[in-house]
Design a protein around this motif. Structure first.
Motif, PDB file in Angstrom:
ATOM      1  N   SER A  20      -5.614   9.957  -3.757  1.00 44.64           N
ATOM      2  CA  SER A  20      -5.461   9.960  -5.212  1.00 44.64           C
ATOM      3  C   SER A  20      -5.075   8.575  -5.700  1.00 44.64           C
ATOM      4  O   SER A  20      -4.395   7.824  -5.005  1.00 44.64           O
ATOM      5  CB  SER A  20      -4.367  10.951  -5.639  1.00 44.64           C
ATOM      6  OG  SER A  20      -4.758  12.263  -5.359  1.00 44.64           O
TER       7      SER A  20
ATOM      8  N   MET B  93       9.918  -0.476  -2.996  1.00 48.34           N
ATOM      9  CA  MET B  93       8.697  -0.173  -3.744  1.00 48.34           C
ATOM     10  C   MET B  93       8.220   1.177  -3.241  1.00 48.34           C
ATOM     11  O   MET B  93       7.991   1.355  -2.051  1.00 48.34           O
ATOM     12  CB  MET B  93       7.674  -1.264  -3.426  1.00 48.34           C
ATOM     13  CG  MET B  93       6.412  -1.173  -4.228  1.00 48.34           C
ATOM     14  SD  MET B  93       5.603  -2.798  -4.248  1.00 48.34           S
ATOM     15  CE  MET B  93       4.246  -2.460  -5.350  1.00 48.34           C
TER      16      MET B  93
ATOM     17  N   ASN C  40      -9.411   3.405  -1.712  1.00 46.46           N
ATOM     18  CA  ASN C  40      -8.300   3.712  -2.609  1.00 46.46           C
ATOM     19  C   ASN C  40      -6.971   3.567  -1.883  1.00 46.46           C
ATOM     20  O   ASN C  40      -6.789   4.123  -0.803  1.00 46.46           O
ATOM     21  CB  ASN C  40      -8.434   5.160  -3.094  1.00 46.46           C
ATOM     22  CG  ASN C  40      -7.325   5.557  -4.049  1.00 46.46           C
ATOM     23  OD1 ASN C  40      -7.241   5.041  -5.161  1.00 46.46           O
ATOM     24  ND2 ASN C  40      -6.449   6.462  -3.607  1.00 46.46           N
ATOM     25  N   ILE C  41      -6.045   2.807  -2.471  1.00 48.26           N
ATOM     26  CA  ILE C  41      -4.680   2.763  -1.936  1.00 48.26           C
ATOM     27  C   ILE C  41      -3.899   3.809  -2.713  1.00 48.26           C
ATOM     28  O   ILE C  41      -3.698   3.666  -3.925  1.00 48.26           O
ATOM     29  CB  ILE C  41      -4.018   1.385  -2.114  1.00 48.26           C
ATOM     30  CG1 ILE C  41      -4.943   0.254  -1.647  1.00 48.26           C
ATOM     31  CG2 ILE C  41      -2.659   1.346  -1.419  1.00 48.26           C
ATOM     32  CD1 ILE C  41      -4.864  -0.127  -0.222  1.00 48.26           C
ATOM     33  N   GLY C  42      -3.489   4.859  -2.036  1.00 55.08           N
ATOM     34  CA  GLY C  42      -2.884   5.996  -2.738  1.00 55.08           C
ATOM     35  C   GLY C  42      -1.373   6.055  -2.655  1.00 55.08           C
ATOM     36  O   GLY C  42      -0.728   6.671  -3.499  1.00 55.08           O
ATOM     37  N   ARG C  43      -0.803   5.422  -1.629  1.00 57.69           N
ATOM     38  CA  ARG C  43       0.650   5.442  -1.475  1.00 57.69           C
ATOM     39  C   ARG C  43       1.137   4.074  -1.021  1.00 57.69           C
ATOM     40  O   ARG C  43       0.448   3.372  -0.286  1.00 57.69           O
ATOM     41  CB  ARG C  43       1.109   6.456  -0.414  1.00 57.69           C
ATOM     42  CG  ARG C  43       0.879   7.883  -0.772  1.00 57.69           C
ATOM     43  CD  ARG C  43       1.598   8.784   0.226  1.00 57.69           C
ATOM     44  NE  ARG C  43       3.043   8.651   0.096  1.00 57.69           N
ATOM     45  CZ  ARG C  43       3.915   8.884   1.074  1.00 57.69           C
ATOM     46  NH1 ARG C  43       3.496   9.218   2.263  1.00 57.69           N
ATOM     47  NH2 ARG C  43       5.207   8.751   0.854  1.00 57.69           N
ATOM     48  N   MET C  44       2.350   3.750  -1.447  1.00 59.98           N
ATOM     49  CA  MET C  44       2.940   2.469  -1.065  1.00 59.98           C
ATOM     50  C   MET C  44       4.441   2.712  -0.959  1.00 59.98           C
ATOM     51  O   MET C  44       5.065   3.154  -1.921  1.00 59.98           O
ATOM     52  CB  MET C  44       2.634   1.467  -2.163  1.00 59.98           C
ATOM     53  CG  MET C  44       3.061   0.060  -1.847  1.00 59.98           C
ATOM     54  SD  MET C  44       2.115  -1.091  -2.882  1.00 59.98           S
ATOM     55  CE  MET C  44       2.707  -2.644  -2.256  1.00 59.98           C
ATOM     56  N   THR C  45       4.993   2.466   0.197  1.00 61.14           N
ATOM     57  CA  THR C  45       6.407   2.736   0.406  1.00 61.14           C
ATOM     58  C   THR C  45       7.007   1.666   1.282  1.00 61.14           C
ATOM     59  O   THR C  45       6.508   1.429   2.380  1.00 61.14           O
ATOM     60  CB  THR C  45       6.607   4.090   1.122  1.00 61.14           C
ATOM     61  OG1 THR C  45       5.813   5.065   0.468  1.00 61.14           O
ATOM     62  CG2 THR C  45       8.068   4.522   1.082  1.00 61.14           C
TER      63      THR C  45
ATOM     64  N   GLY D 149       5.647   4.517  -4.392  1.00 58.03           N
ATOM     65  CA  GLY D 149       4.784   5.156  -5.369  1.00 58.03           C
ATOM     66  C   GLY D 149       3.604   5.849  -4.758  1.00 58.03           C
ATOM     67  O   GLY D 149       3.231   5.582  -3.611  1.00 58.03           O
TER      68      GLY D 149
ATOM     69  N   TRP E  67      -8.661   8.740   6.094  1.00 55.65           N
ATOM     70  CA  TRP E  67      -7.371   8.222   5.624  1.00 55.65           C
ATOM     71  C   TRP E  67      -6.879   7.146   6.589  1.00 55.65           C
ATOM     72  O   TRP E  67      -6.990   7.300   7.802  1.00 55.65           O
ATOM     73  CB  TRP E  67      -6.328   9.346   5.575  1.00 55.65           C
ATOM     74  CG  TRP E  67      -6.516  10.264   4.407  1.00 55.65           C
ATOM     75  CD1 TRP E  67      -7.450  10.165   3.431  1.00 55.65           C
ATOM     76  CD2 TRP E  67      -5.741  11.428   4.110  1.00 55.65           C
ATOM     77  NE1 TRP E  67      -7.307  11.198   2.536  1.00 55.65           N
ATOM     78  CE2 TRP E  67      -6.267  11.984   2.924  1.00 55.65           C
ATOM     79  CE3 TRP E  67      -4.651  12.054   4.707  1.00 55.65           C
ATOM     80  CZ2 TRP E  67      -5.749  13.141   2.342  1.00 55.65           C
ATOM     81  CZ3 TRP E  67      -4.133  13.212   4.136  1.00 55.65           C
ATOM     82  CH2 TRP E  67      -4.674  13.739   2.957  1.00 55.65           C
TER      83      TRP E  67
ATOM     84  N   GLU F 172      -0.870   3.704   2.340  1.00 54.35           N
ATOM     85  CA  GLU F 172      -1.778   4.747   2.807  1.00 54.35           C
ATOM     86  C   GLU F 172      -2.929   4.886   1.830  1.00 54.35           C
ATOM     87  O   GLU F 172      -2.731   4.806   0.617  1.00 54.35           O
ATOM     88  CB  GLU F 172      -1.050   6.091   2.941  1.00 54.35           C
ATOM     89  CG  GLU F 172      -0.112   6.117   4.132  1.00 54.35           C
ATOM     90  CD  GLU F 172       0.654   7.419   4.249  1.00 54.35           C
ATOM     91  OE1 GLU F 172       1.445   7.543   5.194  1.00 54.35           O
ATOM     92  OE2 GLU F 172       0.473   8.313   3.395  1.00 54.35           O
ATOM     93  N   GLY F 173      -4.123   5.084   2.359  1.00 55.88           N
ATOM     94  CA  GLY F 173      -5.262   5.165   1.458  1.00 55.88           C
ATOM     95  C   GLY F 173      -6.430   5.920   2.033  1.00 55.88           C
ATOM     96  O   GLY F 173      -6.367   6.490   3.138  1.00 55.88           O
ATOM     97  N   ARG F 174      -7.487   5.906   1.249  1.00 54.79           N
ATOM     98  CA  ARG F 174      -8.709   6.627   1.562  1.00 54.79           C
ATOM     99  C   ARG F 174      -9.851   5.632   1.607  1.00 54.79           C
ATOM    100  O   ARG F 174     -10.059   4.862   0.680  1.00 54.79           O
ATOM    101  CB  ARG F 174      -8.974   7.652   0.467  1.00 54.79           C
ATOM    102  CG  ARG F 174     -10.325   8.312   0.538  1.00 54.79           C
ATOM    103  CD  ARG F 174     -10.708   8.868  -0.823  1.00 54.79           C
ATOM    104  NE  ARG F 174     -12.002   9.520  -0.772  1.00 54.79           N
ATOM    105  CZ  ARG F 174     -13.164   8.874  -0.913  1.00 54.79           C
ATOM    106  NH1 ARG F 174     -13.195   7.579  -1.127  1.00 54.79           N
ATOM    107  NH2 ARG F 174     -14.294   9.563  -0.859  1.00 54.79           N
TER     108      ARG F 174
END
Lengths: 422, 422
Positions: free
Chosen positions: A277, A269, B265-270, A271, B207, B285-287
């Motif tokens: 953002s 996964m 905000n969750i801005g990235r998911m890996t 994204g 962050w 990762e988020g703000r």
């Protein structure tokens, strides 16, 4: 026949140390995809010692890529030879292909290994290392069985065709090349790590990639965007429902004790590109299990049709449909009736050696068996000594006594299947 | 005073073309982090023309990194100067810092731009390009106001300190450097793109990185593993509940019309590395939005405490707790009472120029204002002509008439705030 079986079993038991030594040497060659030749050299050396007729060739990528069942992440098989050795029978018996793959998956994070992945350390009944269970241990059982028959001076009626192939872990290009080269037989045995269970049916699988769209915005005003992560959660739930539907209708008795016979696994996964953002794109990659008796094309059609219903779960997907891509590896499912003589012969000899009945199940993963069943129309059975759970894991190992026991079972099965010239 | 205000407004209206030309030149210099000097050179040239006393320096990384509020992805500020110009008053009035950042975020995928990101094309009332709205347009308003006061020969009582700083987009190292250098005043005005709204309060943010653990297995037997993706969905729901709790207790009237005042905000998911494997690790990762009146330390403590409750949602997290890391950028929240003379003076002059009352809100994002409020203890207000939604987007633009209007409002406000020497 009883006497022949006793001889080969005694020979195997007396030579188990040599078997362990062979396996250790094979494990010490890191035969990940593209790097198989040094491990194949050891196989070749051993087969030459046995006086077998050898066929060693590098599969032609250009020839293979025209085949509808071909998949591979590679662009060439130069320096990645297939090895086939034939023990000719007198011609009046049934023949059998013994197929083992020489390629292994990478060792992964070496920090997680207690044992060195390429030393082949032996501790008690276990030999450790990448490929020990998947499936150099199984191939060693095959070679031990072959050697016992030859060393005992037994003359078989049918041919034995031993194959050490490349590329099983990436979708079977090595076995496909052997099929295209013309190797045929009345049956195939593949000693994948079944933990001594017999798998007459093998699950197929394909890899899919789902691209889920969102709409970007600053994280401080995230309500102005549409998070591709949140939309992906809906997609995952949708996939989970399809998995339920597909598994509920499976009646196959061999899958009775399996919690989810043909799973759909989301393996990756990825994204978003900025913590502040709202992510506008997310990619999911996974593995789609296909039932032994299912056609690949029907299975993929069901998946694609199911995604047309996604907009019922969320209208967002009406204008932003999920993109579906089938990519990378693919394993064709395979199926053999439990009553087939190939399964029965193996079963009887299992019982002879072990003194108890084997467990018959359907495999939770694909093997090269699907190619033999579907393309070459050869009945195929999967059975091997490796520990299923240890495959692809750190500290992969095989239990040595099982490798020896499997060699005995396979040797006895060969005598029955091919027939002995008195 | 009315007469002075009329003069500066007339001057600004008569020189709007020069303002547009200045903004266009600023947009043409791609002043992304590390590449600010050519845009600063244009600012310097203009300030010299106005006869102002200049202070140009490259912030010392070594000095800054000792400061508890310092964050930066960089390791040096060589060739990235801050610029400060002071217009000295007679000494008997209130002083004001006018602070604009020269750095811009990267243009992103250029394919998505209809206009060139660094040409500064003008079409109708709009000037397009990266930084037009965030915040070279705002800085241009400041310079137009300054120029009008000087050109009209008005002598102020208090000092005006104009600052063109680096690094706002990465957490404020440029403004921090200006504070450490000793610049102080009775108030700060920052023309971030508020779309002509007045923001006496600014949200802070940090962050975070969450590492979620699973347990690997082959995808065909996924029931033997624990998917880090499925556990991450529980984590995301847990985060969402915290967001609800934090936002429900916000009474701040300035946030009344905002759906989620301080979003998480969750801005990235890996996560995961193989389609056929159950993923055993996933990183989010988020703000984390921080309310204007909240302390950063309290906010992070609440987040960390909340994660201790995650095991109530799923016992898995008892032995596999989520790792929390605060990393990268951080913006300190800021808060000014709406009744504060700084806010009131701006409000009155807004009404004077526009003929209607301004909208007062709290910002949905962090600005350098938090540093001025919390470290330098200077009352700070955020107000600028830029289009909020266009910031960080492709085809970023500013409406020229708003830039001019903001310059008039700010010029009039300066006369009131600093006082005029008759």
């Amino acid at each position: 026949m009883e006497q022949y079986k006793k001889s080969v079993r005694s020979y195997i038991q007396a030579h188990q140390l040599q078997g362990v030594r062979l396996l250790k040497r094979l494990v010490q060659e890191k035969s990940v995809s593209g790097n198989e030749s040094s491990a194949q050299a050891i196989v070749i050396e051993k087969l030459r010692e046995l006086g077998l007729q050898l066929d060693i060739w590098e599969p032609s990528f250009r020839e293979l890529e025209r085949h509808p069942y071909f998949v591979s992440p590679r662009s060439s098989f130069l320096d990645s030879p297939n090895v086939v050795a034939v023990l000719k029978g007198s011609g009046r018996g049934r023949s059998l292909i013994l197929n083992g793959h020489i390629d292994v998956v990478p060792e992964g994070d070496e920090q997680q290994w207690k044992y060195h992945p390429y030393k082949g350390d032996v501790e008690g009944n276990r030999l450790y290392g990448r490929g020990a269970t998947d499936m150099k241990g199984g191939s060693t059982s095959l070679i031990m069985a072959l050697e016992a028959i030859i060393a005992c001076g037994i003359r078989l009626k049918g041919d034995i065709c031993f194959q050490s192939v490349i590329e099983e872990e990436s979708g079977g290009a090595g076995s496909l090349a052997a099929i295209i080269r013309g190797y045929k037989a009345d049956g195939v045995l593949i000693p994948e790590p079944t933990n001594m269970k017999i798998f007459p049916k093998q699950q197929g699988s394909l890899w899919f990639r789902l691209t889920v769209k969102g709409q970007s915005a600053h994280g401080g005003t995230r309500y102005e965007g549409v998070s591709a992560i949140e939309k992906s959660i809906i997609v995952i739930e949708h996939v989970r429902r399809l998995e339920n539907i597909r598994n509920e209708r499976i009646q196959e008795p061999l899958y009775q004790s399996i919690p989810i016979p043909v799973p759909i696994n989301i393996g990756r996964m990825t994204g978003g590109n900025w913590p502040s953002s709202v992510p506008d794109l997310l990619v999911l990659e996974g593995r789609y299990g296909v039932a032994p008796d299912e056609k690949l094309a029907e299975a993929t059609q069901e998946f694609e049709n199911w995604f047309r219903k996604l907009c019922e779960a969320d209208a967002w997907f009406l204008e932003h449909p999920v993109e579906i891509e089938w990519f990378g590896a693919r394993w064709v499912p395979g199926s053999l009736a439990e009553e087939h003589p190939l399964a029965q012969t193996l079963k009887q000899n299992f019982t002879l050696v072990r003194g108890e009945e084997p467990i018959i199940e359907a495999s939770p993963w694909g093997t090269d068996g699907g190619l033999f069943t579907n393309i070459a129309n050869i009945p195929t059975i999967v059975f091997g000594p490796g520990e299923t759970k240890a495959a692809h894991q750190h500290d992969e190992y095989i239990e040595i006594d099982k490798m020896v026991e499997a060699a005995e079972m396979i040797a006895c099965m060969l005598l029955d299947w091919c027939g002995v010239e008195e």
